[in-house]
Design a protein around this motif. Structure first.
Motif, PDB file in Angstrom:
ATOM      1  N   GLN A 142      -4.444   0.696   4.341  1.00  0.00           N
ATOM      2  CA  GLN A 142      -5.492   0.617   3.325  1.00  0.00           C
ATOM      3  C   GLN A 142      -6.199   1.958   3.146  1.00  0.00           C
ATOM      4  O   GLN A 142      -6.590   2.319   2.028  1.00  0.00           O
ATOM      5  CB  GLN A 142      -6.498  -0.462   3.712  1.00  0.00           C
ATOM      6  CG  GLN A 142      -5.920  -1.875   3.639  1.00  0.00           C
ATOM      7  CD  GLN A 142      -6.804  -2.897   4.322  1.00  0.00           C
ATOM      8  OE1 GLN A 142      -7.855  -2.573   4.880  1.00  0.00           O
ATOM      9  NE2 GLN A 142      -6.387  -4.158   4.294  1.00  0.00           N
ATOM     10  N   THR A 190      -4.311   4.225   0.625  1.00  0.00           N
ATOM     11  CA  THR A 190      -3.973   3.672  -0.689  1.00  0.00           C
ATOM     12  C   THR A 190      -4.073   4.698  -1.796  1.00  0.00           C
ATOM     13  O   THR A 190      -3.242   4.740  -2.711  1.00  0.00           O
ATOM     14  CB  THR A 190      -4.890   2.474  -1.000  1.00  0.00           C
ATOM     15  OG1 THR A 190      -4.686   1.463  -0.003  1.00  0.00           O
ATOM     16  CG2 THR A 190      -4.578   1.902  -2.368  1.00  0.00           C
ATOM     17  N   ASP A 191      -5.081   5.542  -1.744  1.00  0.00           N
ATOM     18  CA  ASP A 191      -5.295   6.530  -2.810  1.00  0.00           C
ATOM     19  C   ASP A 191      -4.727   7.907  -2.467  1.00  0.00           C
ATOM     20  O   ASP A 191      -4.977   8.874  -3.202  1.00  0.00           O
ATOM     21  CB  ASP A 191      -6.796   6.653  -3.106  1.00  0.00           C
ATOM     22  CG  ASP A 191      -7.392   5.348  -3.617  1.00  0.00           C
ATOM     23  OD1 ASP A 191      -8.559   5.067  -3.297  1.00  0.00           O
ATOM     24  OD2 ASP A 191      -6.670   4.604  -4.336  1.00  0.00           O
ATOM     25  N   HIS A 232       0.824  -1.217   0.000  1.00  0.00           N
ATOM     26  CA  HIS A 232       0.000   0.000   0.000  1.00  0.00           C
ATOM     27  C   HIS A 232       0.857   1.265   0.000  1.00  0.00           C
ATOM     28  O   HIS A 232       0.317   2.377   0.094  1.00  0.00           O
ATOM     29  CB  HIS A 232      -0.928   0.006   1.214  1.00  0.00           C
ATOM     30  CG  HIS A 232      -1.977  -1.073   1.177  1.00  0.00           C
ATOM     31  ND1 HIS A 232      -3.091  -1.004   0.371  1.00  0.00           N
ATOM     32  CD2 HIS A 232      -2.069  -2.262   1.823  1.00  0.00           C
ATOM     33  CE1 HIS A 232      -3.822  -2.090   0.536  1.00  0.00           C
ATOM     34  NE2 HIS A 232      -3.231  -2.872   1.409  1.00  0.00           N
ATOM     35  N   ARG A 234       2.637   8.630   2.945  1.00  0.00           N
ATOM     36  CA  ARG A 234       1.756   7.654   3.593  1.00  0.00           C
ATOM     37  C   ARG A 234       2.454   7.135   4.838  1.00  0.00           C
ATOM     38  O   ARG A 234       3.030   6.054   4.848  1.00  0.00           O
ATOM     39  CB  ARG A 234       1.419   6.519   2.628  1.00  0.00           C
ATOM     40  CG  ARG A 234       0.735   7.009   1.350  1.00  0.00           C
ATOM     41  CD  ARG A 234       0.553   5.906   0.344  1.00  0.00           C
ATOM     42  NE  ARG A 234       0.019   6.423  -0.918  1.00  0.00           N
ATOM     43  CZ  ARG A 234      -0.186   5.684  -1.997  1.00  0.00           C
ATOM     44  NH1 ARG A 234       0.096   4.382  -1.971  1.00  0.00           N
ATOM     45  NH2 ARG A 234      -0.662   6.233  -3.103  1.00  0.00           N
TER      46      ARG A 234
END
Length: 465
Positions: A373, A376-377, A338, A382
């Motif tokens: 999760q 992810t986008d 991810h 992150r």
């Protein structure tokens, strides 16, 4: 680790002492020759000059011999380096070591915690580590055409999701003599591979200018492990399906009988009550049988719940910091998929908690996976931060991410079974987390992270042991 003071070196016959010994006499003799010439002693001048020339010749030959010996030594090292049947890297870690040394002098003892709150500073430091050379086996193993594919700043070879660089810095700060780490690097063709790095670490700053690192590609081994894990998971799933099937058949068999009795007696009671002259006594007896059968069905369900429920828990003292690290290692591959990076930071001394270690580890696994999760986008960094600290008689844990966060109106239901914010989610992960935390006498809640994203807060009582 300490700064590199001037080290006293032993002078060998082929070293500086010998060179000085054979070059000083010609200089002295030349001076004497000049003095003799001034004194008009031609013979003395000639003898002294000849002796000086001989000494100078000996000195030149000695220097040439030392240079040849040095070149042979370098050639032997180069041969060992290039012909080794394992990937070897020469790296300059001077700036990273200097940064750690400055932190230690400033009183920073927890290097991991320091950089957990400064991920950009950590990545900038990684860019200052320079790969100066790799051996031929590295090129052959990875398919690179030349060494330029690997030479230069280390950060271009480590994905942003790498979580091992900071462990090198921690080892520097502890003064370890040896370091071994499993990491993943970007190959020349752009693919990522799992590698096992090993290196002997120097004890002074000067030594970090050249660290020899060996690299063993364990990608195939890790893939084999993953395949075995998948096979084990499928086997466990098949076993669960078989168990559930047998359990379902048993429940159906036991519940079907009282249900049939309930239906039969209820129908009989209705018939007796609908007669022109209702037989209340018979209807009452039939309804008594309905109640008895219903109680039997209830007992069947109760036994089933007892069978599926958790056995009495035996709590033991557990290190929550180690539990978080172990959970991160377990799902490191999934986190990397991810594109997320986990930072674990402990504020001060963390006491032990009274817990089931497997269940606490499962809580960390669920929260870390949910955070990865959720991002992810995300277009930016992150980062997942696990912050652990002591609060009175509890250990407080905060797991925060930089994702989109959870809408305020959904937070009240986020821990309910079958409630999920993901399109394909089952909605059981956070429900399980709440049940496990409740069983340990703790609490879990969610709010917004300071920098955006979601922040899950957990409190767990400290162990009395």
């Amino acid at each position: 680790m300490r700064a590199g003071p001037a080290r006293r070196r032993k002078l060998h016959p082929t070293g500086f002492g010998f060179a000085a010994g054979v070059t000083l006499p010609p200089v002295i003799l030349a001076g004497l020759a000049g003095w003799a010439a001034g004194a008009a002693s031609t013979m003395a001048s000639f003898v002294i000059g000849a002796g000086g020339a001989l000494a100078l010749t000996v000195a030149m030959l000695s220097i040439a011999r030392m240079r040849a010996a040095s070149e042979r030594s370098e050639a032997r090292f180069a041969a060992i380096f290039e012909r080794a049947g394992i990937s070897m890297w020469r790296e300059d870690w001077t700036e990273a070591a200097r940064a750690v040394m400055e932190l230690r002098h400033a009183g920073v003892t927890d290097i991991e915690c320091y950089y957990a709150s400064r991920p950009d500073e950590l990545r900038a430091l990684c860019a200052k580590v320079i790969v100066t050379d790799v051996n031929a086996f590295t090129l052959e193993e990875t398919g690179a055409t030349d060494k330029s594919a690997y030479l230069g700043p280390l950060d271009r070879l480590l994905p942003s999701t790498d979580q091992t660089f900071v462990q090198w810095l921690v080892a520097f700060g502890r003064g370890d003599r040896f370091f071994r780490s499993e990491a993943h690097v970007v190959r020349a063709d752009g693919s990522e591979g799992d590698t096992l790095f090993t290196a002997m670490l120097p004890q002074d700053l000067d030594g970090f200018a050249e660290i020899i690192v060996t690299s063993l590609d364990v990608t195939a081994f890790k893939q084999a492990q993953a395949n075995v894990a998948v096979a084990d998971g499928e086997l466990a799933r098949a076993s669960r399906i078989t168990t559930v099937g047998a359990l379902s058949a048993s429940i159906a068999h036991e519940v079907n009988s009282p249900l049939a009795v309930i239906v039969a007696n209820a129908e009989a009671a209705l018939r007796w009550l609908k007669r022109p002259q209702p037989d209340v006594e018979a209807a009452s007896a039939a309804l008594d049988d309905v109640v008895g059968a219903a109680i039997r069905a209830r007992d069947v369900i109760s036994r089933t719940r007892s069978y599926l429920g958790n056995a009495p828990r035996l709590f033991t003292p557990v290190d929550p910091l180690q539990a978080a690290r172990d959970a991160n290692l377990l799902i490191e591959r999934e986190i990397r998929v991810h594109g997320a990076t986990v930072h674990i930071a402990a504020d001060g001394e963390i006491p032990l908690i009274a817990a089931d270690p497997i269940q606490i580890q499962q809580v960390f696994v669920n929260l870390l996976l949910n955070a990865a999760q959720a991002m992810t986008d995300s277009a930016g960094r992150r980062d997942i931060l696990v912050a652990i600290r002591r609060e009175a008689a509890f250990v407080a844990v905060t797991v925060s991410d930089t994702g989109p966060g959870i809408a305020h109106e959904r937070r009240a239901r986020i821990f309910e079974p079958f409630h999920s914010t993901k399109a394909n989610g089952m909605g059981m992960g956070l429900a399980i987390c709440r049940n496990l935390i409740d069983a340990h006498g703790g609490d879990i809640r969610v709010d917004a992270a300071p920098g955006g994203g979601a922040a899950f807060h957990i409190t767990l009582p400290i162990s009395d042991a």
